[in-house]
Design a protein around this motif. Structure first.
Motif, PDB file in Angstrom:
ATOM      1  N   HIS A  50       0.840  -1.205   0.000  1.00 11.63           N
ATOM      2  CA  HIS A  50       0.000   0.000   0.000  1.00 11.63           C
ATOM      3  C   HIS A  50       0.867   1.243   0.000  1.00 11.63           C
ATOM      4  O   HIS A  50       1.603   1.515   0.951  1.00 11.63           O
ATOM      5  CB  HIS A  50      -0.884  -0.028   1.248  1.00 11.63           C
ATOM      6  N   LEU A  51       0.771   2.033  -1.090  1.00 14.91           N
ATOM      7  CA  LEU A  51       1.606   3.212  -1.272  1.00 14.91           C
ATOM      8  C   LEU A  51       0.819   4.510  -1.396  1.00 14.91           C
ATOM      9  O   LEU A  51       1.373   5.588  -1.181  1.00 14.91           O
ATOM     10  CB  LEU A  51       2.453   3.043  -2.545  1.00 14.91           C
ATOM     11  N   LEU A  58      -6.033   1.942  -9.193  1.00 11.05           N
ATOM     12  CA  LEU A  58      -5.068   1.606 -10.227  1.00 11.05           C
ATOM     13  C   LEU A  58      -4.992   0.099 -10.457  1.00 11.05           C
ATOM     14  O   LEU A  58      -4.818  -0.344 -11.598  1.00 11.05           O
ATOM     15  CB  LEU A  58      -3.708   2.183  -9.863  1.00 11.05           C
ATOM     16  N   ILE A  59      -5.130  -0.681  -9.402  1.00 12.20           N
ATOM     17  CA  ILE A  59      -5.197  -2.134  -9.586  1.00 12.20           C
ATOM     18  C   ILE A  59      -6.402  -2.490 -10.436  1.00 12.20           C
ATOM     19  O   ILE A  59      -6.316  -3.285 -11.383  1.00 12.20           O
ATOM     20  CB  ILE A  59      -5.252  -2.846  -8.221  1.00 12.20           C
ATOM     21  N   ARG A 150       4.948   5.398   4.054  1.00 14.13           N
ATOM     22  CA  ARG A 150       5.415   6.758   3.774  1.00 14.13           C
ATOM     23  C   ARG A 150       6.825   6.758   3.177  1.00 14.13           C
ATOM     24  O   ARG A 150       7.359   7.811   2.838  1.00 14.13           O
ATOM     25  CB  ARG A 150       5.389   7.598   5.055  1.00 14.13           C
ATOM     26  N   THR A 151       7.426   5.579   3.062  1.00 13.05           N
ATOM     27  CA  THR A 151       8.792   5.481   2.544  1.00 13.05           C
ATOM     28  C   THR A 151       8.874   4.562   1.333  1.00 13.05           C
ATOM     29  O   THR A 151       9.965   4.354   0.815  1.00 13.05           O
ATOM     30  CB  THR A 151       9.735   4.935   3.628  1.00 13.05           C
ATOM     31  N   ARG A 152       7.736   3.993   0.929  1.00 12.77           N
ATOM     32  CA  ARG A 152       7.543   2.959  -0.089  1.00 12.77           C
ATOM     33  C   ARG A 152       8.011   1.588   0.364  1.00 12.77           C
ATOM     34  O   ARG A 152       7.724   0.585  -0.286  1.00 12.77           O
ATOM     35  CB  ARG A 152       8.148   3.349  -1.443  1.00 12.77           C
ATOM     36  N   ASP A 153       8.738   1.493   1.518  1.00 10.44           N
ATOM     37  CA  ASP A 153       9.089   0.196   2.080  1.00 10.44           C
ATOM     38  C   ASP A 153       7.848  -0.501   2.624  1.00 10.44           C
ATOM     39  O   ASP A 153       7.010   0.135   3.284  1.00 10.44           O
ATOM     40  CB  ASP A 153      10.068   0.363   3.245  1.00 10.44           C
ATOM     41  N   MET A 154       7.735  -1.803   2.381  1.00 10.96           N
ATOM     42  CA  MET A 154       6.630  -2.556   2.967  1.00 10.96           C
ATOM     43  C   MET A 154       6.735  -2.575   4.484  1.00 10.96           C
ATOM     44  O   MET A 154       7.831  -2.659   5.052  1.00 10.96           O
ATOM     45  CB  MET A 154       6.623  -4.001   2.443  1.00 10.96           C
ATOM     46  N   GLN A 155       5.585  -2.488   5.141  1.00  8.06           N
ATOM     47  CA  GLN A 155       5.492  -2.617   6.583  1.00  8.06           C
ATOM     48  C   GLN A 155       4.996  -4.024   6.908  1.00  8.06           C
ATOM     49  O   GLN A 155       4.429  -4.700   6.048  1.00  8.06           O
ATOM     50  CB  GLN A 155       4.511  -1.582   7.122  1.00  8.06           C
ATOM     51  N   PRO A 156       5.178  -4.503   8.139  1.00  9.51           N
ATOM     52  CA  PRO A 156       4.694  -5.849   8.483  1.00  9.51           C
ATOM     53  C   PRO A 156       3.187  -5.976   8.255  1.00  9.51           C
ATOM     54  O   PRO A 156       2.417  -5.062   8.559  1.00  9.51           O
ATOM     55  CB  PRO A 156       5.043  -5.981   9.967  1.00  9.51           C
ATOM     56  N   GLY A 179       5.194   2.606  -8.280  1.00  9.62           N
ATOM     57  CA  GLY A 179       4.872   3.833  -9.008  1.00  9.62           C
ATOM     58  C   GLY A 179       3.695   4.609  -8.473  1.00  9.62           C
ATOM     59  O   GLY A 179       3.581   5.811  -8.752  1.00  9.62           O
ATOM     60  N   THR A 180       2.805   3.982  -7.700  1.00 10.40           N
ATOM     61  CA  THR A 180       1.615   4.708  -7.254  1.00 10.40           C
ATOM     62  C   THR A 180       1.961   5.792  -6.234  1.00 10.40           C
ATOM     63  O   THR A 180       1.230   6.767  -6.083  1.00 10.40           O
ATOM     64  CB  THR A 180       0.555   3.765  -6.659  1.00 10.40           C
ATOM     65  N   GLU A 181       3.105   5.622  -5.547  1.00 15.85           N
ATOM     66  CA  GLU A 181       3.500   6.635  -4.565  1.00 15.85           C
ATOM     67  C   GLU A 181       3.856   7.958  -5.249  1.00 15.85           C
ATOM     68  O   GLU A 181       3.815   9.018  -4.620  1.00 15.85           O
ATOM     69  CB  GLU A 181       4.684   6.135  -3.720  1.00 15.85           C
TER      70      GLU A 181
END
Length: 245
Positions: A50-51, A58-59, A150-156, A179-181
């Motif tokens: 989720h970005l 978009l999906i 908020r960083t584009r990194d996946m969270q748990p 790209g959605t971010e």
């Protein structure tokens, strides 16, 4: 009811597709379409990173463009309270069915903040509605990190999201977004013309996953997180950057 199913609006869906044609560049695409086709006609829960607020739209648009209307025509998305707090976001959610759900109290902000007891009650109600929609043939889209990165990194992944899998015969379709971010950045209201890629991974049979994890919800959702990370570039993998042992 507050935590109920809200159906799609066909006109809003057509308008969204027109807007998408103006905003998505020619490189936007779906990879792994064969995996999407493999779950056609099955009870399926799509889990994606989720970005952006625009992720679900978009999906839906990219899958529809790719010819996967079997999924998009029955798509229902779990949506947090913020989606319903703005006319623009609410309009954006009308191109698919939505189920309003509460955010985890540890990940909510502003108008989404609720007492933990209310969060638990709302979550139970929204899960019941989601399982009913799955039983009726919907395809469910869940962002199991609980909030946008908020960083584009996946969270748990949230362990409680495994409750959405309590549907007999269900499958999981992992999807990685990039790209959605940049299309709808956090803190901005404007949309930007960018390229988006949605990568679908190998479907996972829920019964097999549950058996392998001994029914442990934390382990199940971490397995889902690693499955999403596998189809993402390394800079997006975050909590799931290390391969699953």
């Amino acid at each position: 009811a507050d935590w109920a199913y809200y159906p799609r609006d066909p006109l809003a869906r057509r308008l969204h597709h027109v807007l998408a044609d103006a905003l998505l560049d020619g490189g936007s695409r779906v990879d792994g379409l064969e995996h999407v086709q493999a779950v056609a006609g099955r009870p399926v829960v799509v889990f994606a990173n989720h970005l952006s607020y625009s992720d679900a739209n978009l999906i839906e648009v990219l899958l529809h463009r790719a010819g996967a209307s079997e999924i998009t025509d029955r798509l229902t998305v779990t949506a947090g309270p913020k989606v319903y707090s703005s006319a623009k976001r609410r309009f954006s959610s009308l191109c698919f069915g939505t189920i309003k759900t509460a955010q985890s109290s540890g990940r909510a902000s502003e108008e989404a903040v609720m007492h933990p007891r209310d969060v638990a009650r709302a979550a139970r109600q929204s899960i019941d509605v989601a399982l009913d929609r799955l039983a009726q043939g919907d395809a469910l889209l869940v962002f199991a990190e609980g909030t946008r990165s908020r960083t584009r990194d996946m969270q748990p992944m949230l362990a409680g999201a495994a409750r959405y899998l309590d549907c007999p015969g269900a499958w999981i379709l992992p999807v990685g977004l990039t790209g959605t971010e940049a299309m709808f950045p956090i803190g901005e209201d404007a949309l930007h013309d960018v390229g988006i890629v949605a990568r679908a991974g190998t479907p996972i049979e829920v019964a097999a996953l549950r058996a392998r994890c001994g029914g442990d919800r934390r382990a199940m959702m971490d397995a889902v997180g690693h499955a999403i990370a596998e189809v993402l570039p390394s800079e997006y993998r975050g909590a799931y950057r290390i391969p699953d042992p």
